[in-house]
Design a protein around this motif. Structure first.
Motif, mmCIF file in Angstrom:
data_model
loop_
_atom_site.group_PDB
_atom_site.id
_atom_site.type_symbol
_atom_site.label_atom_id
_atom_site.label_comp_id
_atom_site.label_asym_id
_atom_site.label_seq_id
_atom_site.Cartn_x
_atom_site.Cartn_y
_atom_site.Cartn_z
ATOM 1 N N PHE A 1 -13.735 12.577 -15.199
ATOM 2 C CA PHE A 1 -12.454 11.998 -15.599
ATOM 3 C C PHE A 1 -12.374 11.850 -17.118
ATOM 4 N N LEU A 2 -13.439 11.342 -17.729
ATOM 5 C CA LEU A 2 -13.449 11.137 -19.177
ATOM 6 C C LEU A 2 -13.415 12.461 -19.935
ATOM 7 N N VAL A 3 -14.127 13.462 -19.429
ATOM 8 C CA VAL A 3 -14.110 14.773 -20.075
ATOM 9 C C VAL A 3 -12.715 15.383 -20.014
ATOM 10 N N SER A 4 -12.016 15.213 -18.902
ATOM 11 C CA SER A 4 -10.657 15.732 -18.779
ATOM 12 C C SER A 4 -9.733 15.074 -19.805
ATOM 13 N N LEU A 5 -9.869 13.748 -19.969
ATOM 14 C CA LEU A 5 -9.059 13.056 -20.984
ATOM 15 C C LEU A 5 -9.401 13.545 -22.385
ATOM 16 N N TYR A 6 -10.680 13.698 -22.649
ATOM 17 C CA TYR A 6 -11.119 14.140 -23.972
ATOM 18 C C TYR A 6 -10.578 15.524 -24.307
ATOM 19 N N LEU A 7 -10.734 16.462 -23.376
ATOM 20 C CA LEU A 7 -10.333 17.838 -23.667
ATOM 21 C C LEU A 7 -8.818 18.013 -23.690
ATOM 22 N N GLN A 8 -8.091 17.357 -22.771
ATOM 23 C CA GLN A 8 -6.652 17.588 -22.678
ATOM 24 C C GLN A 8 -5.844 16.683 -23.608
ATOM 25 N N GLU A 9 -6.217 15.413 -23.727
ATOM 26 C CA GLU A 9 -5.411 14.495 -24.521
ATOM 27 C C GLU A 9 -5.834 14.443 -25.985
ATOM 28 N N LEU A 10 -7.128 14.562 -26.235
ATOM 29 C CA LEU A 10 -7.590 14.503 -27.625
ATOM 30 C C LEU A 10 -7.732 15.882 -28.262
ATOM 31 N N ARG A 11 -8.079 16.883 -27.469
ATOM 32 C CA ARG A 11 -8.289 18.215 -28.020
ATOM 33 C C ARG A 11 -7.135 19.171 -27.736
ATOM 34 N N GLY A 12 -6.221 18.807 -26.850
ATOM 35 C CA GLY A 12 -5.059 19.638 -26.569
ATOM 36 C C GLY A 12 -5.336 20.851 -25.704
ATOM 37 N N TRP A 13 -6.403 20.830 -24.919
ATOM 38 C CA TRP A 13 -6.709 21.954 -24.034
ATOM 39 C C TRP A 13 -5.790 21.902 -22.813
ATOM 40 N N THR A 14 -5.531 23.057 -22.233
ATOM 41 C CA THR A 14 -4.734 23.116 -21.019
ATOM 42 C C THR A 14 -5.594 22.729 -19.814
ATOM 43 N N ALA A 15 -4.913 22.498 -18.672
ATOM 44 C CA ALA A 15 -5.643 22.151 -17.454
ATOM 45 C C ALA A 15 -6.575 23.280 -17.034
ATOM 46 N N LEU A 16 -6.112 24.527 -17.172
ATOM 47 C CA LEU A 16 -6.953 25.661 -16.791
ATOM 48 C C LEU A 16 -8.147 25.800 -17.721
ATOM 49 N N GLU A 17 -7.934 25.598 -19.019
ATOM 50 C CA GLU A 17 -9.044 25.666 -19.977
ATOM 51 C C GLU A 17 -10.084 24.577 -19.667
ATOM 52 N N THR A 18 -9.595 23.399 -19.315
ATOM 53 C CA THR A 18 -10.506 22.312 -18.957
ATOM 54 C C THR A 18 -11.300 22.657 -17.704
ATOM 55 N N SER A 19 -10.615 23.237 -16.720
ATOM 56 C CA SER A 19 -11.285 23.629 -15.479
ATOM 57 C C SER A 19 -12.382 24.650 -15.743
ATOM 58 N N VAL A 20 -12.082 25.636 -16.581
ATOM 59 C CA VAL A 20 -13.068 26.667 -16.901
ATOM 60 C C VAL A 20 -14.246 26.069 -17.666
ATOM 61 N N ALA A 21 -13.961 25.095 -18.536
ATOM 62 C CA ALA A 21 -15.035 24.448 -19.289
ATOM 63 C C ALA A 21 -16.007 23.729 -18.358
ATOM 64 N N LEU A 22 -15.475 23.147 -17.278
ATOM 65 C CA LEU A 22 -16.315 22.427 -16.323
ATOM 66 C C LEU A 22 -16.997 23.350 -15.321
ATOM 67 N N LEU A 23 -16.608 24.611 -15.312
ATOM 68 C CA LEU A 23 -17.113 25.539 -14.304
ATOM 69 C C LEU A 23 -18.620 25.741 -14.396
ATOM 70 N N ALA A 24 -19.190 25.556 -15.597
ATOM 71 C CA ALA A 24 -20.641 25.733 -15.747
ATOM 72 C C ALA A 24 -21.418 24.800 -14.835
ATOM 73 N N ILE A 25 -20.811 23.656 -14.496
ATOM 74 C CA ILE A 25 -21.475 22.729 -13.575
ATOM 75 C C ILE A 25 -21.677 23.392 -12.223
ATOM 76 N N GLY A 26 -20.824 24.361 -11.889
ATOM 77 C CA GLY A 26 -20.909 25.049 -10.612
ATOM 78 C C GLY A 26 -22.116 25.939 -10.449
ATOM 79 N N VAL A 27 -23.008 25.986 -11.454
ATOM 80 C CA VAL A 27 -24.234 26.770 -11.319
ATOM 81 C C VAL A 27 -25.084 26.254 -10.164
ATOM 82 N N ASP A 28 -24.840 25.001 -9.768
ATOM 83 C CA ASP A 28 -25.609 24.451 -8.653
ATOM 84 C C ASP A 28 -25.340 25.192 -7.353
ATOM 85 N N ALA A 29 -24.161 25.845 -7.260
ATOM 86 C CA ALA A 29 -23.856 26.609 -6.044
ATOM 87 C C ALA A 29 -24.812 27.780 -5.871
ATOM 88 N N ILE A 30 -25.376 28.259 -6.976
ATOM 89 C CA ILE A 30 -26.347 29.357 -6.934
ATOM 90 C C ILE A 30 -27.766 28.812 -6.782
#
Length: 475
Positions: free
Chosen positions: A295-324
């Motif tokens: 939640f905090l990362v989403s606020l940081y990237l979208q409200e303070l850095r001006g990233w889009t929702a999709l850009e934020t989603s892609v930034a968090l995608l690295a966490i998905g390495v656990d699926a492998i």
């Protein structure tokens, strides 16, 4: 006493085609639950824009799911034990499909609220039944551990990939965030009866602890309601305090009922299982830390850095390495070191990953954020699946649904508590609305994930000091 075969024998038994098919279906269901939650989080701004929802109503759309999910989870887990795991799984999946579709057709806020609440209730019956079907269809030991780890990895992958999928579906319409799960639900529902064997379990003697069910569900609902209000304690504080008091009274009444009834809904003795209690505490703290951080990362990237929702989603995608890593690396580590030590390693990595993010600034590059994301993905791979194993290991087959319900309840409440805690702290520590002031408030709130995972490390470490509670090695 465990009746499972020796670890070496279990490992030598290949997983048959039917077992693989059943595991695929059950993983599909938990993947469905993960993407459903993640895609909705991404779609909230678009939903508000089209339906004209107030901030309160929009928040209630999220809270409605939490209320249904957390409020009925223990009842759902016990119902699976009493009335049949496959029966409850299929019934809940059907309800999930219908009300997810209703959400897609919503034209007013109340329709979304109803759809999300009932979808949460359906998930509360479906999730513990699915986990119980896995733990009762695979022999305790390496084979079950592998199945559970694959299942857990699929759950977290659903959340990670749902963030990205939601971003792409929004390019069509936010309504597809609800329609896409309907399609997947229908596919699973068509295949499940053929691939998942009937466990043959039915209500013992036709007895059902209705007083216990009513008081337990009431206690869980009021507790979940209180948790969702904690982030704004100044708004309707008397209602929040009343909900907490009502939950405590109902919980005490439930305990009194369970002690006297001959067919309790929840056998209170199960709470004396040390590994189960530690796994649930660890799951609560781990979930609170992660969801608060996300939640905090989403606020940081979208409200303070001006990233889009999709850009934020892609930034968090690295966490998905656990699926492998979870279905490939983690089983080997659990086999060699035991699930308690692997959980401890994952939690230590989580503390490190959150601590690294405390250094955020207004001009941080993604390269600076990436170590946190990849370490958190590794932490998830090491902690989540083995926590699931610890929560169900050594539990009798007729209480696997209850054990799964307890674990998922702890995880869901942890998520809600984490979100509320970071929201409240970020608001109270906000000195001014300048970018620097908002960044400082976020940094203060980021201490919550660090503290929560550090406490989870201590809880897990206490189990390692008790030889009688050590997990079995895989030989």
């Amino acid at each position: 006493m465990s009746t499972s075969p020796p670890a070496a024998d279990a490992a030598a038994v290949p997983m048959g085609a039917r077992a693989r098919g059943a595991l695929l279906i059950l993983c599909g269901a938990i993947f469905l639950e993960g993407i459903d939650v993640a895609m909705l989080n991404v779609a909230l701004p678009a939903i508000r824009a089209e339906l004209g929802l107030s901030t309160t109503t929009l928040s209630a759309v999220v809270s409605a799911y939490v209320l249904g999910y957390a409020g009925f989870m223990l009842l759902g887990g016990r119902a699976a034990d009493l009335f049949g795991k496959r029966r409850m799984f299929l019934a809940a999946l059907t309800v999930f499909l219908l009300f997810s579709g209703l959400g897609g057709f919503a034209t007013e806020g109340w329709m979304l609220l109803v759809a999300r609440f009932v979808t949460g209730v359906a998930a509360a019956f479906m999730t513990p039944a699915g986990l119980a079907l896995i733990t009762t269809n695979f022999a305790e030991g390496p084979q079950r551990n592998k199945a559970v780890l694959i299942y857990a990895a699929t759950a977290s992958a659903g959340f990670s990939l749902g963030l990205v999928a939601g971003g792409f579906l929004l390019a069509i319409s936010w309504r597809w965030v609800f329609f896409a799960p309907v399609i997947l639900s229908a596919l699973i529902l068509a295949l499940a009866p053929r691939l998942i064997a009937d466990d043959g379990k039915r209500s013992a003697g036709g007895r059902f602890d209705m007083p216990g069910a009513v008081t337990l569900t009431g206690a869980m609902l009021t507790a979940a309601y209180a948790v969702t209000r904690l982030e704004n304690p100044g708004e309707g504080l008397p209602w929040t305090l009343a909900a907490i008091a009502a939950s405590l009274v109902l919980a005490l009444l439930f305990v009194a009922i369970e002690r006297r009834t001959r067919a309790p809904l929840v056998r209170l003795g199960i709470l004396r299982t040390g590994s189960l209690v530690r796994a649930n505490l660890g799951a609560l703290l781990f979930a609170g830390a992660f969801f608060g951080f996300q939640f905090l990362v989403s606020l940081y990237l979208q409200e303070l850095r001006g990233w889009t929702a999709l850009e934020t989603s892609v930034a968090l995608l690295a966490i998905g390495v656990d699926a492998i890593l979870a279905p490939t690396l983690t089983p080997k580590l659990v086999s060699r070191f035991g699930h308690a030590r692997v959980v401890l390693g994952g939690l230590v990595l989580a503390v490190l990953s959150y601590a690294l993010f405390l250094r955020i600034s207004l001009d941080w590059t993604y390269a600076s954020m990436f170590p946190t994301m990849i370490l958190l993905g590794l932490a998830f791979a090491l902690a989540y699946g083995p926590l699931t194993i610890a929560a169900t290991d050594g539990i009798a087959a007729d209480e696997q649904g209850l054990a799964g319900g307890l674990f998922n309840t702890a995880f869901q409440f942890g998520a809600a508590l984490g979100l509320s805690a970071v929201s409240a702290i970020s608001v109270y520590s906000l000195a001014d609305l300048s970018p620097a002031g908002r960044l400082e408030a976020l940094q203060t709130a980021l201490l919550v994930p660090v503290a929560a995972t550090a406490l989870a490390v201590l809880v897990t470490a206490t189990g390692l000091r008790r030889p009688g509670l050590q997990p079995q090695q895989a030989g």
